[in-house]
Design an enzyme around this catalytic site. Structure first.
Site, mmCIF file in Angstrom:
data_model
loop_
_atom_site.group_PDB
_atom_site.id
_atom_site.type_symbol
_atom_site.label_atom_id
_atom_site.label_comp_id
_atom_site.label_asym_id
_atom_site.label_seq_id
_atom_site.Cartn_x
_atom_site.Cartn_y
_atom_site.Cartn_z
ATOM 1 N N TYR A 171 0.843 -1.210 0.000
ATOM 2 C CA TYR A 171 0.000 0.000 0.000
ATOM 3 C C TYR A 171 0.874 1.254 0.000
ATOM 4 C CZ TYR A 171 -3.709 3.247 1.455
ATOM 5 O OH TYR A 171 -4.600 4.290 1.535
ATOM 6 N N GLY A 231 3.119 1.429 -3.064
ATOM 7 C CA GLY A 231 2.257 1.587 -4.238
ATOM 8 C C GLY A 231 1.825 3.040 -4.371
ATOM 9 N N VAL A 277 -11.617 3.262 13.660
ATOM 10 C CA VAL A 277 -12.855 3.916 14.096
ATOM 11 C C VAL A 277 -14.043 2.954 13.942
ATOM 12 C CG1 VAL A 277 -14.445 5.826 13.674
ATOM 13 C CG2 VAL A 277 -11.987 6.239 13.628
ATOM 14 N N SER A 278 -14.123 2.286 12.772
ATOM 15 C CA SER A 278 -15.261 1.366 12.579
ATOM 16 C C SER A 278 -15.157 0.180 13.530
ATOM 17 C CB SER A 278 -15.353 0.908 11.119
ATOM 18 O OG SER A 278 -14.103 0.548 10.618
ATOM 19 N N THR A 324 -0.557 7.427 18.553
ATOM 20 C CA THR A 324 -1.559 8.465 18.254
ATOM 21 C C THR A 324 -1.949 8.469 16.780
ATOM 22 O OG1 THR A 324 0.058 10.175 17.732
ATOM 23 C CG2 THR A 324 -0.614 9.974 20.038
HETATM 24 N N1 LIG Z 1 -10.129 6.535 4.348
HETATM 25 C C1 LIG Z 1 -8.949 6.988 4.650
HETATM 26 O O1 LIG Z 1 -8.684 7.273 5.809
HETATM 27 C C2 LIG Z 1 -7.904 7.209 3.583
HETATM 28 C C3 LIG Z 1 -6.676 7.757 3.989
HETATM 29 C C4 LIG Z 1 -5.709 7.970 3.018
HETATM 30 C C5 LIG Z 1 -5.950 7.696 1.688
HETATM 31 N N2 LIG Z 1 -7.151 7.162 1.337
HETATM 32 C C6 LIG Z 1 -7.338 6.844 -0.095
HETATM 33 O O2 LIG Z 1 -8.599 7.261 -0.556
HETATM 34 C C7 LIG Z 1 -9.098 6.329 -1.528
HETATM 35 C C8 LIG Z 1 -10.489 5.867 -1.104
HETATM 36 O O3 LIG Z 1 -10.400 5.238 0.185
HETATM 37 P P1 LIG Z 1 -11.684 4.730 0.981
HETATM 38 O O4 LIG Z 1 -11.414 4.958 2.411
HETATM 39 O O5 LIG Z 1 -12.899 5.287 0.361
HETATM 40 O O6 LIG Z 1 -11.565 3.159 0.727
HETATM 41 P P2 LIG Z 1 -12.610 2.131 0.095
HETATM 42 O O7 LIG Z 1 -11.971 0.794 0.165
HETATM 43 O O8 LIG Z 1 -13.953 2.310 0.735
HETATM 44 O O9 LIG Z 1 -12.710 2.640 -1.400
HETATM 45 C C9 LIG Z 1 -11.866 2.209 -2.433
HETATM 46 C C10 LIG Z 1 -12.721 1.912 -3.650
HETATM 47 O O10 LIG Z 1 -11.873 1.519 -4.738
HETATM 48 C C11 LIG Z 1 -12.442 0.368 -5.355
HETATM 49 N N3 LIG Z 1 -11.363 -0.385 -6.001
HETATM 50 C C12 LIG Z 1 -10.350 -1.056 -5.399
HETATM 51 N N4 LIG Z 1 -9.551 -1.607 -6.327
HETATM 52 C C13 LIG Z 1 -10.065 -1.256 -7.542
HETATM 53 C C14 LIG Z 1 -9.684 -1.529 -8.884
HETATM 54 N N5 LIG Z 1 -8.608 -2.277 -9.173
HETATM 55 N N6 LIG Z 1 -10.442 -1.018 -9.886
HETATM 56 C C15 LIG Z 1 -11.558 -0.278 -9.616
HETATM 57 N N7 LIG Z 1 -11.957 0.006 -8.355
HETATM 58 C C16 LIG Z 1 -11.216 -0.481 -7.337
HETATM 59 C C17 LIG Z 1 -13.103 -0.379 -4.214
HETATM 60 O O11 LIG Z 1 -14.072 -1.330 -4.634
HETATM 61 C C18 LIG Z 1 -13.699 0.764 -3.404
HETATM 62 O O12 LIG Z 1 -14.981 1.110 -3.872
HETATM 63 C C19 LIG Z 1 -8.085 5.191 -1.605
HETATM 64 O O13 LIG Z 1 -7.252 5.410 -2.714
HETATM 65 C C20 LIG Z 1 -7.296 5.335 -0.334
HETATM 66 O O14 LIG Z 1 -5.992 4.863 -0.478
HETATM 67 C C21 LIG Z 1 -8.126 6.905 2.248
#
Ligand SMILES: NC(=O)c1ccc[n+]([C@@H]2O[C@H](COP(=O)([O-])OP(=O)(O)OC[C@H]3O[C@@H](n4cnc5c(N)ncnc54)[C@H](O)[C@@H]3O)[C@@H](O)[C@H]2O)c1
Length: 311
Positions: A144, A147, A187-188, A209
């Site tokens: 992750y 990537g 959190v969840s 933290t």
């Molecule tokens: N939630 C956080 O705290 C957080 C923090 C930092 C970065 N992010 C980034 O934000 C983005 C969204 O995160 P999120 O929390 O909504 O996660 P999430 O897992 O709910 O959403 C990711 C979405 O991408 C889709 N997906 C995964 N692989 C795929 C692929 N190969 N092709 C098409 N769709 C694909 C999944 O089905 C999902 O709907 C991610 O890139 C994540 O790395 C999130």
């Protein structure tokens, strides 16, 4: 009205972004392979004639005529991104190349949802964008973290080599309604355990933290970033600098849910960062004074209500 592509649009963050952009009157294509996302997250938008849903895996090229691309596709919670780490790398890297290739061809603006994980287990606190990070390239979180780092590199190279109109945001821990209740994020996890009066599991001492940002603050920062001129590309931190230990978070969740749960400790998984807190001065300067509006207790209450209805 703009035509906007959101990869990962059926996920937690993506679904809120789809909703916001549809409410603003834009034409939105939500692309997702449903690995961690769900149609339930965007079901309420399906009847809107400006909303289009596409089942597609972003590791293969996708073509559409749009003005803006938000690249969010990537599993974000450790159990899911570690389930198939090679696929996680492919999603970050091929996903970046495919969306950047598209943006280059059609001259679209493109925003990358990067992450605070690019800072690894940081030696600088709080983390400014100028900090290069302290990341293990060969650990269980590397698929992750590395990537996402490689994706940032690709964004910067498409910008320097091809003049693609890029934006990079580094998202810090975000929570809110439509998080997957079982996806293993802190959190969840805590809320579900508290609502079921089960033990709340804290990994390690609980003194590590994190900073927690409510989803609405992130969506506001994200859309403001997309609206900036081509001269500001980031990366820019988007997060809430309020810092809490895991023990404090667990106690808050127990109090807000009136739960009978007790706190139990489990061994710390590999490469778990000890502290995380964004320096948001760049975002405040460049995004018209953006700063988080919703503090932890208020955001937790809204999220708890969502999970209660879900249960
Ligand atoms: N939630 C956080 O705290 C957080 C923090 C930092 C970065 N992010 C980034 O934000 C983005 C969204 O995160 P999120 O929390 O909504 O996660 P999430 O897992 O709910 O959403 C990711 C979405 O991408 C889709 N997906 C995964 N692989 C795929 C692929 N190969 N092709 C098409 N769709 C694909 C999944 O089905 C999902 O709907 C991610 O890139 C994540 O790395 C999130």
């Amino acid at each position: 009205m703009k035509r906007i592509l959101i990869t990962g649009g059926a996920g937690f963050i993506g679904s809120h972004l789809c909703e916001r952009l549809i409410n603003e009157g834009h034409d939105v294509i939500c692309l997702d392979n449903y690995f961690t996302g769900s149609k339930d997250n965007i079901r309420h938008l399906l009847d809107n004639h400006n909303f289009e849903l596409v089942r597609h895996d972003i590791t293969s090229p996708y073509f559409a005529e749009v003005d803006e691309v938000y690249n969010l596709a990537c599993p974000a919670s450790p159990p899911y991104y570690q389930y198939n780490p090679i696929k996680t790398m492919k999603t970050s890297i091929y996903g970046a190349m495919n969306t950047l290739g598209l943006a280059k061809r059609i001259r679209a603006k493109i925003l990358q949802a990067s992450t605070s994980e690019v800072y690894g287990d940081p030696e600088v606190h709080p983390q400014p964008e100028s900090y290069w990070g302290h990341v293990n390239p060969i650990g269980i979180r590397s698929c992750y973290d590395e990537g996402k780092r490689a994706a940032e590199t690709l964004f910067m190279d498409y910008y320097r080599q091809n003049g693609v109109r890029i934006k990079i945001i580094r998202i810090f821990n975000t929570y809110g309604p439509r998080m997957n209740p079982n996806d293993g994020r802190v959190v969840s996890n805590f809320i579900m355990q508290a609502l079921r009066n089960e033990d709340i599991t804290i990994y390690g001492t609980g003194l590590q933290t994190r900073s927690f940002q409510y989803i609405d603050d992130l969506i506001e920062g994200m859309t403001r970033m997309m609206a900036t001129g081509d001269d500001f590309i980031g990366p820019v931190n988007i997060g809430n600098p309020g810092e809490f230990t895991m023990l404090e978070l667990a106690q808050k969740v127990i109090d807000l849910t009136n739960s009978r749960s007790s706190i139990v400790h489990m061994p710390l998984p590999g490469d778990d960062p000890q502290q995380r807190k964004p320096d948001i001065s760049l975002a405040m300067e460049k995004l018209n004074g953006w700063q988080p509006q919703i503090q932890l207790e208020e955001g937790l209450k809204k999220t708890i209500t969502y999970f209660e209805n879900h249960l």
